[in-house]
Structures are given as structure tokens and as C-alpha cells.
Design a protein around this motif. Structure first.
Motif, mmCIF file in Angstrom:
data_model
loop_
_atom_site.group_PDB
_atom_site.id
_atom_site.type_symbol
_atom_site.label_atom_id
_atom_site.label_comp_id
_atom_site.label_asym_id
_atom_site.label_seq_id
_atom_site.Cartn_x
_atom_site.Cartn_y
_atom_site.Cartn_z
ATOM 1 N N ILE A 128 0.809 -1.228 0.000
ATOM 2 C CA ILE A 128 0.000 0.000 0.000
ATOM 3 C C ILE A 128 0.841 1.276 0.000
ATOM 4 C CG2 ILE A 128 -1.860 -1.198 1.229
ATOM 5 C CD1 ILE A 128 -1.071 0.604 3.678
ATOM 6 N N LEU A 129 2.090 1.177 0.433
ATOM 7 C CA LEU A 129 2.893 2.390 0.612
ATOM 8 C C LEU A 129 3.084 3.198 -0.669
ATOM 9 C CD1 LEU A 129 4.480 4.134 2.599
ATOM 10 C CD2 LEU A 129 6.496 2.707 2.134
ATOM 11 N N PRO A 130 3.399 2.593 -1.822
ATOM 12 C CA PRO A 130 3.631 3.423 -3.013
ATOM 13 C C PRO A 130 2.464 4.343 -3.359
ATOM 14 C CG PRO A 130 4.438 1.207 -3.392
ATOM 15 C CD PRO A 130 3.681 1.170 -2.097
ATOM 16 N N GLY A 131 1.252 3.862 -3.244
ATOM 17 C CA GLY A 131 0.097 4.701 -3.557
ATOM 18 C C GLY A 131 -0.019 5.889 -2.622
ATOM 19 N N LYS A 132 0.262 5.657 -1.345
ATOM 20 C CA LYS A 132 0.220 6.749 -0.365
ATOM 21 C C LYS A 132 1.305 7.784 -0.666
ATOM 22 C CE LYS A 132 -2.914 4.697 2.279
ATOM 23 N NZ LYS A 132 -4.285 5.216 2.494
ATOM 24 N N LEU A 133 2.489 7.308 -1.030
ATOM 25 C CA LEU A 133 3.588 8.245 -1.290
ATOM 26 C C LEU A 133 3.380 9.005 -2.594
ATOM 27 C CD1 LEU A 133 6.775 6.371 -0.043
ATOM 28 C CD2 LEU A 133 5.133 7.795 1.201
ATOM 29 N N ASP A 134 2.781 8.355 -3.595
ATOM 30 C CA ASP A 134 2.441 9.079 -4.823
ATOM 31 C C ASP A 134 1.502 10.242 -4.512
ATOM 32 O OD1 ASP A 134 3.970 7.487 -6.502
ATOM 33 O OD2 ASP A 134 2.318 6.140 -7.019
ATOM 34 N N ALA A 135 0.502 9.966 -3.686
ATOM 35 C CA ALA A 135 -0.491 10.994 -3.363
ATOM 36 C C ALA A 135 0.114 12.126 -2.540
ATOM 37 C CB ALA A 135 -1.661 10.362 -2.605
ATOM 38 N N ASN A 142 6.387 21.316 -5.125
ATOM 39 C CA ASN A 142 7.733 21.892 -5.124
ATOM 40 C C ASN A 142 8.065 22.624 -3.822
ATOM 41 O OD1 ASN A 142 8.330 21.040 -7.792
ATOM 42 N ND2 ASN A 142 7.140 22.765 -8.603
ATOM 43 N N LYS A 143 7.217 22.469 -2.820
ATOM 44 C CA LYS A 143 7.448 23.169 -1.560
ATOM 45 C C LYS A 143 8.652 22.574 -0.816
ATOM 46 C CE LYS A 143 3.346 22.653 0.344
ATOM 47 N NZ LYS A 143 2.536 21.910 -0.621
ATOM 48 N N TYR A 176 11.057 8.740 -5.457
ATOM 49 C CA TYR A 176 10.170 9.837 -5.052
ATOM 50 C C TYR A 176 11.036 11.083 -4.837
ATOM 51 C CZ TYR A 176 7.139 5.860 -4.172
ATOM 52 O OH TYR A 176 6.407 4.712 -4.311
ATOM 53 N N PRO A 177 11.463 11.744 -5.922
ATOM 54 C CA PRO A 177 12.460 12.816 -5.803
ATOM 55 C C PRO A 177 12.019 13.976 -4.918
ATOM 56 C CG PRO A 177 11.541 12.700 -8.033
ATOM 57 C CD PRO A 177 11.111 11.467 -7.327
ATOM 58 N N SER A 178 10.744 14.355 -4.966
ATOM 59 C CA SER A 178 10.317 15.480 -4.130
ATOM 60 C C SER A 178 10.375 15.104 -2.654
ATOM 61 C CB SER A 178 8.908 15.943 -4.508
ATOM 62 O OG SER A 178 7.950 14.920 -4.289
ATOM 63 N N LEU A 179 9.984 13.876 -2.332
ATOM 64 C CA LEU A 179 10.063 13.425 -0.944
ATOM 65 C C LEU A 179 11.509 13.240 -0.501
ATOM 66 C CD1 LEU A 179 7.129 10.846 -0.691
ATOM 67 C CD2 LEU A 179 7.274 13.094 0.405
ATOM 68 N N LEU A 180 12.353 12.819 -1.418
ATOM 69 C CA LEU A 180 13.770 12.653 -1.083
ATOM 70 C C LEU A 180 14.400 14.004 -0.755
ATOM 71 C CD1 LEU A 180 16.163 10.726 -0.807
ATOM 72 C CD2 LEU A 180 16.580 11.010 -3.261
ATOM 73 N N ASN A 181 14.085 15.021 -1.552
ATOM 74 C CA ASN A 181 14.602 16.365 -1.268
ATOM 75 C C ASN A 181 14.062 16.891 0.061
ATOM 76 O OD1 ASN A 181 16.118 16.497 -3.620
ATOM 77 N ND2 ASN A 181 14.457 17.422 -4.806
ATOM 78 N N TRP A 182 12.767 16.673 0.288
ATOM 79 C CA TRP A 182 12.144 17.080 1.556
ATOM 80 C C TRP A 182 12.809 16.378 2.740
ATOM 81 C CZ3 TRP A 182 9.462 13.316 4.357
ATOM 82 C CH2 TRP A 182 8.749 13.757 5.468
ATOM 83 N N ASP A 183 13.055 15.088 2.594
ATOM 84 C CA ASP A 183 13.712 14.309 3.637
ATOM 85 C C ASP A 183 15.082 14.903 3.971
ATOM 86 O OD1 ASP A 183 13.842 11.411 5.050
ATOM 87 O OD2 ASP A 183 15.766 11.787 4.060
#
Length: 216
Positions: A128-135, A142-143, A176-183
Motif C-alpha cells: 500500500i505504501l507506493p500509492g500513499k507516497l504518490d499521493a 515543489n514546496k 520519489y524525488p520530491s520526498l527525497l529532497n524534503w527528507d
């Protein structure tokens, strides 16, 4: 006001309030109760109300239980809980997503590694995780943070979840590049970096007997 935070020797629900308190430069006493000693404290009303941790006690004798209530209280102390009702709801939305994804906590900290129960829980979670992370990636856009230029409690809640995900599966955020940058932005915050560098390392002193966190 004296704050005392109680939790077990786990990297689980207790991390979110710690992140927030550290980020907000809020002084508190951190009490870790070893899992083996927990039964003797479980029903001590001076520590928790419902036989579960985390909890936080305040100098006036009040005890706050339930991880979500604690996180929001800490966020308000730290000045990162939004005042605007819509922005608060958006922050809570990210926070509640993190709560939904909390099964990574027992996968890392509790379920015996390589057991049938571990494999079942692992497979179900990462299905289930990929769908949650896509959303949630679309929500982040870009925040810099989910809170915009500044982080809120939702940022720290989701960061905890994805920190554990990456402990279980190193490199998981590469798609998940945006999440990776956020991380990376969260990890680079001085207070968070300091906490991450100083917290107990993975190994036999953390988690339940036989759990993955004891092996890495």
C-alpha cells in the motif's frame, strides 16, 4: 514549566514529539523505560492514563497520553501548529496519513524478523505504501516543507515514518524525488541533525527481542 517525556526503548511513536520538542528548543526530561520493566509502570497513573506510552507530564501534575494529542501539544509549544484553520487541517491531514502508516513501527521494532508474521506485515505494508507516497508527493509539490517555508507537526510525523521505512529498506525514496529532497531538508535542520546523531543507535538495546532493529 517542567516537561517529562516517557517512552520505551523503541524508534516508534515517541520519535515525533522528540523531533518537535528538539526543533522548538523546548527543554524537557526524556525518560526511557526498558520494555522488560514496562509492566511495573503500565498502570501508574502518574505516568500514563491508558496503560500505553508515549506520555508527557507537566510540572503542575497533569499527564497527557495518546501520541496524537502529545504531538499537537508539543507543536503548539514549539510554535509550529498553524493558526489558520485550513492550514491546521492540512497539517493534520499529513499527520493523520503518518498515523495510518504506523505499521512500519512494529515491522522495525517489534515483530520477530524473518517470522511468518513479519513477512505478512512487511508485504502488506509495502503493497500500500507506493500509492500513499504518490499521493502525498503531489501534495508536497515543489514546496520545501509541507508547511511551505517552515515545517509543521505533519512534516515531523511523516519524516519519522519515512525514516523508519528507509531503515528497513535503504534507498526506498529514490523513486520519489520530491520526498527525497524534503527528507534531506528535514535531516539538515540543525536541531534534527543533532538529535539524529545523538540518539541511541540501532542494535540490541532497542526494540523487542528478535526484531529487525536489533540486527542492524
Amino acid at each position: 514549566m517542567t516537561l517529562t517525556f516517557y517512552y520505551l526503548n523503541l524508534r516508534a511513536r515517541g520519535e515525533i514529539p522528540r523531533f518537535i520538542l528538539k526543533y522548538g528548543k523546548i527543554d524537557y526530561k526524556d525518560v526511557t523505560i526498558p520494555i522488560k520493566n514496562w509492566p511495573q509502570y503500565k498502570y501508574d497513573a502518574n505516568i500514563c492514563h491508558f496503560g500505553a506510552l508515549p506520555s508527557i507530564t507537566i510540572g503542575n501534575g497533569k499527564v497527557i497520553s495518546q501520541s496524537g494529542a502529545i504531538a499537537r501539544y508539543c507543536a503548539k509549544l514549539a510554535g509550529i501548529y498553524p493558526n489558520d484553520p485550513i492550514e491546521a487541517a492540512e497539517a493534520d491531514m499529513v499527520f493523520e496519513l503518518a498515523q495510518e502508516l504506523n505499521d512500519i513501527n512494529p515491522i522495525l521494532n517489534a515483530v520477530p524478523y524473518e517470522s511468518d508474521a513479519y513477512r505478512t506485515k512487511y508485504d502488506n505494508y509495502f503493497k500500500i505504501l507506493p500509492g500513499k507516497l504518490d499521493a502525498v508527493s503531489k501534495i508536497l509539490g515543489n514546496k520545501k516543507f509541507f508547511g511551505g517555508e517552515g515545517s509543521h507537526h505533519g512534516d515531523f510525523a511523516l519524516f519519522h515514518i519515512l525514516d523508519n521505512v528507509q531503515t528497513v529498506v535503504p534507498g526506498y525514496l529514490k523513486d520519489y524525488p520530491s520526498l527525497l529532497n524534503w527528507d534531506r531538508e528535514i535531516r539538515s535542520l540543525p536541531a534534527i541533525k543533532s538529535y539524529l546523531d545523538s540518539r541511541p543507535p540501532t542494535g540490541p538495546l532497542l526494540g523487542r527481542e528478535g526484531s529487525l532493529i536489533q540486527r542492524i
